[in-house]
Structures are given as C-alpha cells and as structure tokens.
Enzyme design. Structure first.
Site, PDB file in Angstrom:
ATOM      1  N   GLY A  70      17.744  39.950   7.162  1.00 14.50           N
ATOM      2  CA  GLY A  70      18.189  40.810   7.550  1.00 14.50           C
ATOM      3  C   GLY A  70      17.678  41.150   9.123  1.00 14.50           C
ATOM      4  O   GLY A  70      17.923  41.760  10.066  1.00 14.50           O
ATOM      5  N   ASN A 144      17.101  53.665   5.137  1.00 14.83           N
ATOM      6  CA  ASN A 144      16.404  53.065   3.691  1.00 14.83           C
ATOM      7  C   ASN A 144      15.216  53.656   3.477  1.00 14.83           C
ATOM      8  O   ASN A 144      14.872  53.401   2.450  1.00 14.83           O
ATOM      9  CB  ASN A 144      15.554  51.335   4.322  1.00 14.83           C
ATOM     10  CG  ASN A 144      14.888  51.451   5.661  1.00 14.83           C
ATOM     11  OD1 ASN A 144      16.274  51.831   6.819  1.00 14.83           O
ATOM     12  ND2 ASN A 144      13.347  51.393   5.194  1.00 14.83           N
ATOM     13  N   THR A 230      18.525  23.121   9.863  1.00  9.66           N
ATOM     14  CA  THR A 230      20.010  22.616   8.240  1.00  9.66           C
ATOM     15  C   THR A 230      20.220  24.103   7.471  1.00  9.66           C
ATOM     16  O   THR A 230      19.325  24.867   7.021  1.00  9.66           O
ATOM     17  CB  THR A 230      18.755  21.688   7.661  1.00  9.66           C
ATOM     18  OG1 THR A 230      18.800  20.969   8.591  1.00  9.66           O
ATOM     19  CG2 THR A 230      19.788  20.807   5.894  1.00  9.66           C
ATOM     20  N   CYS A 316       8.063  47.661   3.808  1.00 11.98           N
ATOM     21  CA  CYS A 316       7.376  47.104   4.835  1.00 11.98           C
ATOM     22  C   CYS A 316       6.617  47.752   5.223  1.00 11.98           C
ATOM     23  O   CYS A 316       5.255  47.543   5.718  1.00 11.98           O
ATOM     24  CB  CYS A 316       8.037  46.681   5.748  1.00 11.98           C
ATOM     25  SG  CYS A 316       9.697  45.932   5.506  1.00 11.98           S
TER      26      CYS A 316
HETATM   27  N1  PLP Z   1      17.486  46.488   7.559  1.00 10.86           N
HETATM   28  C1  PLP Z   1      17.137  47.227   6.329  1.00 10.86           C
HETATM   29  C2  PLP Z   1      17.282  49.071   7.539  1.00 10.86           C
HETATM   30  C3  PLP Z   1      16.348  46.868   5.183  1.00 10.86           C
HETATM   31  O1  PLP Z   1      16.115  48.381   5.288  1.00 10.86           O
HETATM   32  C4  PLP Z   1      15.468  45.640   6.000  1.00 10.86           C
HETATM   33  C5  PLP Z   1      14.857  45.872   4.685  1.00 10.86           C
HETATM   34  O2  PLP Z   1      13.538  46.660   3.353  1.00 10.86           O
HETATM   35  C6  PLP Z   1      16.109  45.219   6.605  1.00 10.86           C
HETATM   36  C7  PLP Z   1      16.603  45.226   7.538  1.00 10.86           C
HETATM   37  C8  PLP Z   1      14.886  43.236   6.951  1.00 10.86           C
HETATM   38  O3  PLP Z   1      16.107  42.826   5.704  1.00 10.86           O
HETATM   39  P1  PLP Z   1      14.862  41.654   5.160  1.00 10.86           P
HETATM   40  O4  PLP Z   1      14.096  41.699   4.268  1.00 10.86           O
HETATM   41  O5  PLP Z   1      15.822  40.662   4.747  1.00 10.86           O
HETATM   42  O6  PLP Z   1      14.421  40.703   6.359  1.00 10.86           O
END
Ligand code: PLP
Length: 370
Positions: A70, A144, A230, A316
């Site tokens: 993401g 999130n 790839t 994070c």
């Molecule tokens: N965007 C949102 C709203 C998320 O909650 C997250 C991950 O917690 C991400 C982006 C990032 O996704 P990824 O962990 O696949 O890099």
C-alpha cells in the site's frame, strides 16, 4: 493468544496460500519469457488482474497495476503529481503524509484538509478552498486509527468540479467494504493484500483509464512499462484469491463483526469502565477507545502479557510514544489521546474472546486507576 489487531495485518487465507504455492515450486517461470512454461505465470498474472478488476468493478483489467504494498501504491500516485498541487488530509497514513513532506521539501504545494473531532473530512472544506486545475486530491477511504469511513464519492465529485483528479488510500477499506470504483468516482485507488487476508509485500494501484500516471520504477517493461521488476506471481495470485474470497463473504463477515463490536461495548459498559469511543461511522469491528487517566501503551503491554494483541494506533506508529497525529488532528485532549488503544476485530474472533478482552481491560484499567 487472542488476536485483535486486524487493522495492522490479517492472517493469510488458507485458500490463497494453497493457490500460490505452485508458483514457487512448479510453475516458477519468469512471466516475461516467451516460452510455453513461462506463459503459465503470465496467464496467472492476467487472470488475477481480471479478478481484482471485477472485485472493484473496474472497466478494464489494465486499470489494475501491481505494486509491492500500500505504501508503494500511495507513493506512486503522489510521485505522479510532483510539481502540481496535492490536497490531502491531516489524518492520512504516513505512507501519504511522509511523501507529502518530501514533496513540499522539493517545491510541491501541499494543502492539508482539517478533520472534525469525529474524524470526518468535511466536504464543505474541500468546496471552499481554491485549488489549481489538474491537481490531485488524495483523501483516504477508511482511517486506520479510528476506523471512520470518509465520504469519498462526495469528495471525488468536488475534486472533479474543480478539474482535479481524485485518489483514495483504500488500504483499510479493501476487502472490508463493497467498493465500486464507478460509484465513488475515483481516478486512483491504493490497496494492500495483507489487510484482506492476502500476503504481505503485495498491493495494487487502480488507475482509471486515461488518467495521468508516471512510471515509478524504471527497468524492464513489466506493468505496461510503468513499474519495472519481475512480477511476484505467487503473491499476485494469492492477493486476487483472498480479495474475491473476502468480498464473497463480506456481508456475513461484517454482520459478525458488528455483533462482536456491540458485545465488546456492552461488556465494557457492564463493568462500568470509563472510556470514550473515538470517531464516527466506523468500519465494523474497529474500535478506538480512550481510557482517561490510563496509559494506552501500558495497557497494550499489560494486555500482551495476558495474551491479547491490540494496538495503540497504527502499526507504523506504535513504536513511537508521541501523540497520534490522527487524534491530535481530531482535537482529542492529551490525557485521552495517551490513553487510547485500537481494537480491530477479524472474522475469526469469537464472542468468548470478546468476553476475555473486556475482562482483561477491566482488570488492567481498574488496577491502573487505583
Ligand atoms: N495506508 C493505510 C491507511 C494503512 O493502514 C497502511 C498500513 O497500515 C498503509 C497505507 C500501508 O500499507 P502497507 O503496509 O501495505 O505498506
């Protein structure tokens, strides 16, 4: 162990796991090679692209571009708009905010939309601001931390009225809400497989046909020459299967999650624990709860010792002790913000587990308040 941190990640679907294994050991050909053996990999990729396109009602499979996660999908679309204006919100994930920070440092104008104290990005705010034609508006679909579902369709319509393009970070929404890209008028959408029972390390970016998109990774001609490297065939296959599976059982899952969510609230109320629930119009099973006078991080660790996995905010952010930028933007008082935990339930959670979570919280909160 009770796992209640599904907004951080979800377990891999056994069906997806089974389907992907042949692409490691049996059909391991490089999809770019012309011989018959490699064509199995190529056709698996294209079949998966079509499945994903169908899941979100995209008109063309080519509108789905595979990425590593993401974060990459979000970075890619913002990268495309470097040098133009970017309008985003103050409660986005750091995969948006930290890129915007970088964009500002190299001269791109970024406007951050404020949020209500319930966590909503108000359409009126976007309506009122002046934006250069051709800019990007990027507002997430589901936050999130507090789980609030944003009015993406309304925001996208306003963006279009202003001659701008619209991207939504749908990482927390994909596989959890029915998404029809045509009904929500988005030009771009980011998703990540590990949030919907797919593997970690694979995601996609939806790019509506005709919308501008710049190459992001330079090298070979994979992904229509836009994203070299790839392809991870096994993960692409697993992502498509997991998404389809989640969407097929979505209504049932969400009914179950809503029931568990109500059960948890009722249990907490039964114990008479003082708390505030943050956000409004949340995705089923996502609860951001603030316990005044309690340290959220301490609560997380105590719950961990009792075998319960939850989070204080986004995965994070959970290593940092600073106040959540989402709660700060929502103007939540410091005492409450530092006493906040996120419980994000999944389809495998049970009523018994909910009872155990509430019981554990009650014990810890009562002890810390004494
Ligand atoms: N965007 C949102 C709203 C998320 O909650 C997250 C991950 O917690 C991400 C982006 C990032 O996704 P990824 O962990 O696949 O890099």
């Amino acid at each position: 162990m009770i796992y209640a941190d599904h907004a951080a990640t979800t377990p891999l679907s056994p069906k997806a796991y089974e389907a992907m294994s042949e692409f490691f050991t049996k059909n391991y050909g490089n999809a770019s090679q012309p011989y018959g053996f490699a064509k199995k990999a190529k056709s698996a990729i294209e079949k998966s692209r079509a499945i994903i396109a169908e899941c979100i009602n995209a008109h063309y499979p080519e509108e789905i571009l595979f990425t590593s996660c993401g974060t990459e999908s979000n970075n890619w679309i913002l990268h495309t708009f470097l040098g133009k204006e970017i309008i985003t919100s103050s409660i986005e994930h750091h995969a948006i905010l930290n890129f915007c920070n970088h964009a500002e440092k190299i001269g791109t104008k970024v406007i951050y939309l404020p949020v209500s104290n319930k966590g909503e990005i108000l359409t009126e705010t976007l309506k009122k601001i002046e934006i250069e034609s051709g800019s990007l508006v990027s507002v997430m679909m589901v936050n999130n931390e507090v789980g609030t579902v944003q009015s993406v369709a309304n925001l996208a319509e306003i963006a279009h009225e202003k001659n701008c393009l619209y991207h939504t970070d749908a990482v927390q929404a994909m596989g959890h809400l029915h998404i029809d890209v045509n009904k929500i008028f988005v030009d771009y959408l980011s998703a990540s497989a590990h949030k919907f029972n797919g593997p970690k390390g694979i995601g996609f970016l939806y790019v509506k046909k005709g919308s501008p998109i710049k190459p992001f990774i330079y090298g070979g001609s994979q992904e229509y020459g836009l994203r070299a490297g790839t392809e991870n065939v096994a993960f692409i296959v697993a992502m498509a299967i997991a998404l389809k599976e989640n969407i097929e059982s979505l209504d049932e899952t969400n009914k179950h999650l809503k029931k568990l969510e109500i059960e948890l609230i009722e249990n907490l109320n039964k114990y008479g624990i003082k708390y505030v629930r943050n956000g409004v119009n949340q995705i089923p099973g996502n609860l951001s709860l603030s316990f005044p006078g309690v340290n959220g991080e301490g609560l997380l660790h105590s719950l961990d010792l009792m075998g319960v996995c939850i989070s204080t905010g986004s995965a994070c952010d959970s290593k940092r002790t600073q106040m959540s930028h989402v709660l700060k933007a929502m103007d939540i008082k410091e005492d409450l913000a530092y006493g906040t935990i996120r419980i994000s339930l999944g389809k495998d959670n049970t009523k018994e587990e909910i009872g155990q979570i509430a019981n554990a919280i009650n014990k810890i909160v009562a002890k810390s308040r004494n």
